[in-house]
Design a protein around this motif. Structure first.
Motif, short mmCIF file in Angstrom:
data_model
loop_
_atom_site.label_atom_id
_atom_site.label_comp_id
_atom_site.label_asym_id
_atom_site.label_seq_id
_atom_site.Cartn_x
_atom_site.Cartn_y
_atom_site.Cartn_z
N ALA A 297 1.45 -9.20 14.72
CA ALA A 297 0.59 -8.01 14.73
C ALA A 297 1.43 -6.75 14.88
CB ALA A 297 -0.43 -8.12 15.86
N LEU A 298 2.44 -6.80 15.75
CA LEU A 298 3.33 -5.64 15.94
C LEU A 298 4.12 -5.34 14.66
CD1 LEU A 298 4.61 -6.41 19.56
CD2 LEU A 298 3.18 -4.45 18.87
N ALA A 299 4.54 -6.41 13.97
CA ALA A 299 5.28 -6.24 12.72
C ALA A 299 4.41 -5.50 11.71
CB ALA A 299 5.72 -7.60 12.17
N ILE A 300 3.18 -5.96 11.57
CA ILE A 300 2.26 -5.36 10.58
C ILE A 300 1.90 -3.93 10.97
CG2 ILE A 300 -0.08 -5.55 9.61
CD1 ILE A 300 0.37 -8.65 9.72
N GLU A 301 1.72 -3.71 12.27
CA GLU A 301 1.40 -2.37 12.76
C GLU A 301 2.52 -1.39 12.38
OE1 GLU A 301 0.12 -2.29 16.96
OE2 GLU A 301 1.12 -0.33 17.06
N ALA A 302 3.77 -1.83 12.55
CA ALA A 302 4.92 -0.95 12.26
C ALA A 302 4.92 -0.52 10.79
CB ALA A 302 6.22 -1.65 12.63
N LEU A 303 4.44 -1.42 9.93
CA LEU A 303 4.44 -1.14 8.48
C LEU A 303 3.56 0.05 8.11
CD1 LEU A 303 4.18 -4.61 6.70
CD2 LEU A 303 6.14 -3.04 6.74
N GLN A 304 2.58 0.35 8.97
CA GLN A 304 1.59 1.38 8.61
C GLN A 304 2.23 2.77 8.44
OE1 GLN A 304 -1.08 -0.20 7.63
NE2 GLN A 304 -0.08 -1.99 8.55
N ALA A 305 3.46 2.94 8.94
CA ALA A 305 4.15 4.23 8.77
C ALA A 305 4.60 4.43 7.33
CB ALA A 305 5.35 4.29 9.71
N ALA A 319 4.58 -11.65 6.50
CA ALA A 319 4.40 -11.85 7.93
C ALA A 319 3.21 -12.76 8.21
CB ALA A 319 4.23 -10.51 8.64
N GLU A 320 2.13 -12.56 7.45
CA GLU A 320 0.93 -13.39 7.66
C GLU A 320 1.20 -14.83 7.25
OE1 GLU A 320 -2.23 -9.68 7.07
OE2 GLU A 320 -1.78 -11.03 5.38
N LEU A 321 1.99 -14.97 6.19
CA LEU A 321 2.30 -16.31 5.69
C LEU A 321 3.13 -17.11 6.70
CD1 LEU A 321 1.82 -17.88 3.06
CD2 LEU A 321 4.02 -17.05 2.25
#
Lengths: 327, 327
Positions: A297-305, A319-321
Motif C-alpha cells: 500500500a505504501l509503495a502504491i501510495e508513493a506512486l501517486q506523486a 506491486a499488486e501482482l
C-alpha cells in the motif's frame, strides 16, 4: 479481473524490453571463453527480469527522452542482480536456482566468485559510459549498502535475538536497495529530481513486501510453485520475519518459544513441522501478510506523486501482482 | 650500494603515504560490525603497500598539484588490491597470507566473498568522489580485465599446452593491470596526457617482472623468505613460465617432458623434486630470470619520458629492488 504480468506490466515497455535484452547480450563480451560461457549461463537463467522492467517503467513514467539510456540502465541493473545471485549461490552453497544448475554447481566456486566480480566490474563499466555523476554516486553507494545488507544477514544467522528492525535493515540491503536503484536511477536519468524520492519509496516498499512474501513462502509454499524447498531459511538458521513475529506472539515460557529459538540457533529442519505449526497458530503468518500488504500500500501510495500514465499503472500492477503470491 | 626500500622508494613520498594510510582507515566505514572487522583485518594484513606507493610516486613524478587526490587514489588502489586478495584466498582455499590467517579461514568463505564485494563497491564509491570520467573509465575497464585475467588463469589450470602468450595475458590481468591503474591513474589525475603511456608501460613491465619473479620463487625459495610454500603453483596445476619454458627446452620424447606435462595436468607435488631439477637443468629458470630482467629494463626505459626527479628515481629503485628477490 486478475492482473496479468505480460499484459499489465510488460506490455507498456515491451519494445524497450527487447532493446534492453539485446544490450545485455551485447554488453557481456569477453575474450576469455570461460567468462563468456558462465556469464551467458547465469544471465540467461534470469527470471522475469522484474528489476529491469521496473527501471523501464519508471523511466517512461518520468518521461525520459533519451530512452536508450534507460535500456542501458535496465541492463546494468540486471547484470548487478545476476552478479549478486552468482555470489549468493556460492555463499549459500546452492546447487539449483529456478530449477537450473547454478554457476558454482556447473563449474565451481572459484569460477563463480571471479565471474561474479567480472559482472560487477562490467556493470560499472557500462554505467560510467552514461556519464552521469549523480547516477554513479547513487549506484556506488547503493552497491556498498547491498553488500552490507548481505553481511548483516550472515552476522544475524543463528541469532534468535535479531530484532524486526535488524530484519528490515537486512531486507532493505539485500533486496529493496537494488529495486531503489532501478527506479531512482531512472528519475536521475530523466533529470526529474522531484520524482527521485517517490520512486525510491515505491521501490523500497515494493522490495520490502517482495522479501517478506518470499520469507512467508519459505514456511507455506511447496517446492513446485517456488522453485526452492520449504524450510530453506530455517535450515540456515535465518531469523526471518515469520520467526521473529512468532517469538513475539508466543508465551516466552512456552515450549513453542524455545523450539523457535533453538531452531534459529542451531539451524537444521529437525523441528520444521512444529515450527510451521507455531508460525501459523501464533498468528505470525497473519502478521507477516499484513505487513506485506502495508508495504505494498505504501509503495502504491508513493506512486501517486507521478503523472497518471500506463507506465505508472504498470508499476502499480507489478506491486499488486507480487502480493498475489500469498493470496 | 644496495637499494633500500624505505630510503630509496618510500622516503620521497613518506608524508603522502601517511595521509593515504589515514584515508584508507577512514574510508573503510560501515555500520555493520562484521564488515568493519573483516575489512580492518584484511587491510591491516597488507604488505609493503607497493601499489599505493607506486601511485604516489607517479603522481609526484607528474607534478600533480591536487595531491590529496593522489592520496585518495592510492588508497582506492590498495582497497581494490585487498578485495582481489580476499577473493583469491577463497578461490585458492588459502588459510594463511603473509603468515596471518586469511579472512576465509578466520571467518568463512561466505563472509570473505561478501566483504570482498563490499571493498570493490567502496573503492568505486571513493573513486566516483574524485569526479574524473577518464579515471573512472580506466578503472572500470581495468577491473573487468583483472577479473578476466583471473578467470583465464583458472581456465588454464591443468592445461600443459598453455602458451607463453597466454601466460603473459594471465599475468597482465591478474598482476600488471592494477599496477598500470596505479600509475596511469596518477597521470590522468595530473592531467598529463603525455605521461599516461610511459607510466602505463613502466607499470605493465614492472608487473610482468614482479609476477615472473614470484613464479620463479615458487620453484626456488624456501617458505621463510616467501611466506608461501614451495610448489604451491605445481600443487594447483598452474602452467607458469618456469614450466612452460622447461617444456620448450626439453626433448619432447624424454621422460622429463612427460613429467612436467603430467604434473600440470594432474596437479599435486608428488613429482616436485624432479620437476624442480628439470626446471633448473633445462635452463628454464635462467630463461625466466632473463625475461624478468628484460621486463625490468623495459620498465625503467619507459620512465625516461618523465622529468628526472627523486620520484622517478623512486619508481626506478622499486623496479630494481623487485629483481633482487631472485639475485
Amino acid at each position: 479481473m486478475t492482473i496479468d504480468f505480460k499484459r499489465d506490466v510488460l506490455a507498456p515497455v515491451a519494445h524497450d524490453f527487447t532493446a534492453m535484452d539485446t544490450f545485455i547480450n551485447e554488453g557481456i563480451t569477453s575474450k576469455v571463453a570461460l567468462v563468456m560461457a558462465v556469464s551467458k549461463h547465469v544471465v540467461e537463467a534470469g527470471g522475469k527480469r522484474m528489476r529491469p522492467i521496473m527501471c523501464l517503467l519508471a523511466a517512461r513514467a518520468c518521461g525520459l527522452s533519451k530512452i536508450e539510456h534507460a535500456h542501458h540502465l535496465a541492463a546494468i541493473i540486471e547484470m548487478l542482480h545476476t552478479a549478486t545471485l552468482v555470489h549468493d549461490d556460492v555463499v549459500d552453497e546452492s546447487g539449483l536456482r529456478r530449477g537450473r544448475p547454478t554457476a558454482n554447481a556447473t563449474w565451481n566456486n572459484q569460477t563463480a566468485v571471479l565471474v561474479g566480480d567480472f559482472l560487477i566490474a562490467r556493470a560499472f563499466d557500462l554505467l560510467v559510459n552514461i556519464q552521469n555523476y549523480d547516477l554513479l554516486k547513487d549506484f556506488s553507494t547503493g552497491t556498498c549498502e547491498i553488500a552490507e545488507g548481505e553481511v548483516l544477514q550472515l552476522q544475524s544467522q543463528h541469532q534468535p535475538d535479531t530484532s524486526e528492525e535488524t530484519y528490515l535493515k537486512i531486507i532493505h540491503g539485500k533486496t529493496s536497495r537494488l529495486f531503489e536503484l532501478a527506479t531512482e536511477g531512472a528519475a536521475i536519468l530523466a533529470d526529474q529530481a522531484e520524482y527521485r524520492e517517490p520512486l525510491r519509496h515505491y521501490a523500497g516498499h515494493f522490495g520490502n513486501a517482495f522479501q517478506i512474501i518470499d520469507d512467508i513462502l519459505d514456511y507455506t509454499s511447496d517446492a513446485e510453485t517456488l522453485g526452492k524447498n520449504i524450510g530453506d531459511d530455517l535450515m540456515e538458521g535465518k531469523p526471518t520475519l515469520p520467526l521473529i513475529a512468532a517469538m513475539r506472539l508466543t508465551d516466552h515460557d512456552s515450549a513453542q518459544y524455545q523450539i523457535i529459538r533453538r531452531s534459529i540457533a542451531t539451524g537444521g529442519i529437525a523441528d520444521l513441522e512444529q515450527v510451521i505449526k507455531i508460525v501459523k497458530q501464533s498468528g505470525a503468518l497473519d502478521y507477516c501478510m499484513q505487513r506485506a500488504k502495508q508495504e505494498t500500500a505504501l509503495a502504491i501510495e508513493a506512486l501517486q506523486a507521478l503523472p497518471e500514465t500506463e507506465y505508472r499503472q504498470g508499476l502499480q500492477s507489478l506491486a499488486e501482482l507480487a502480493l498475489e503470491r500469498i493470496q
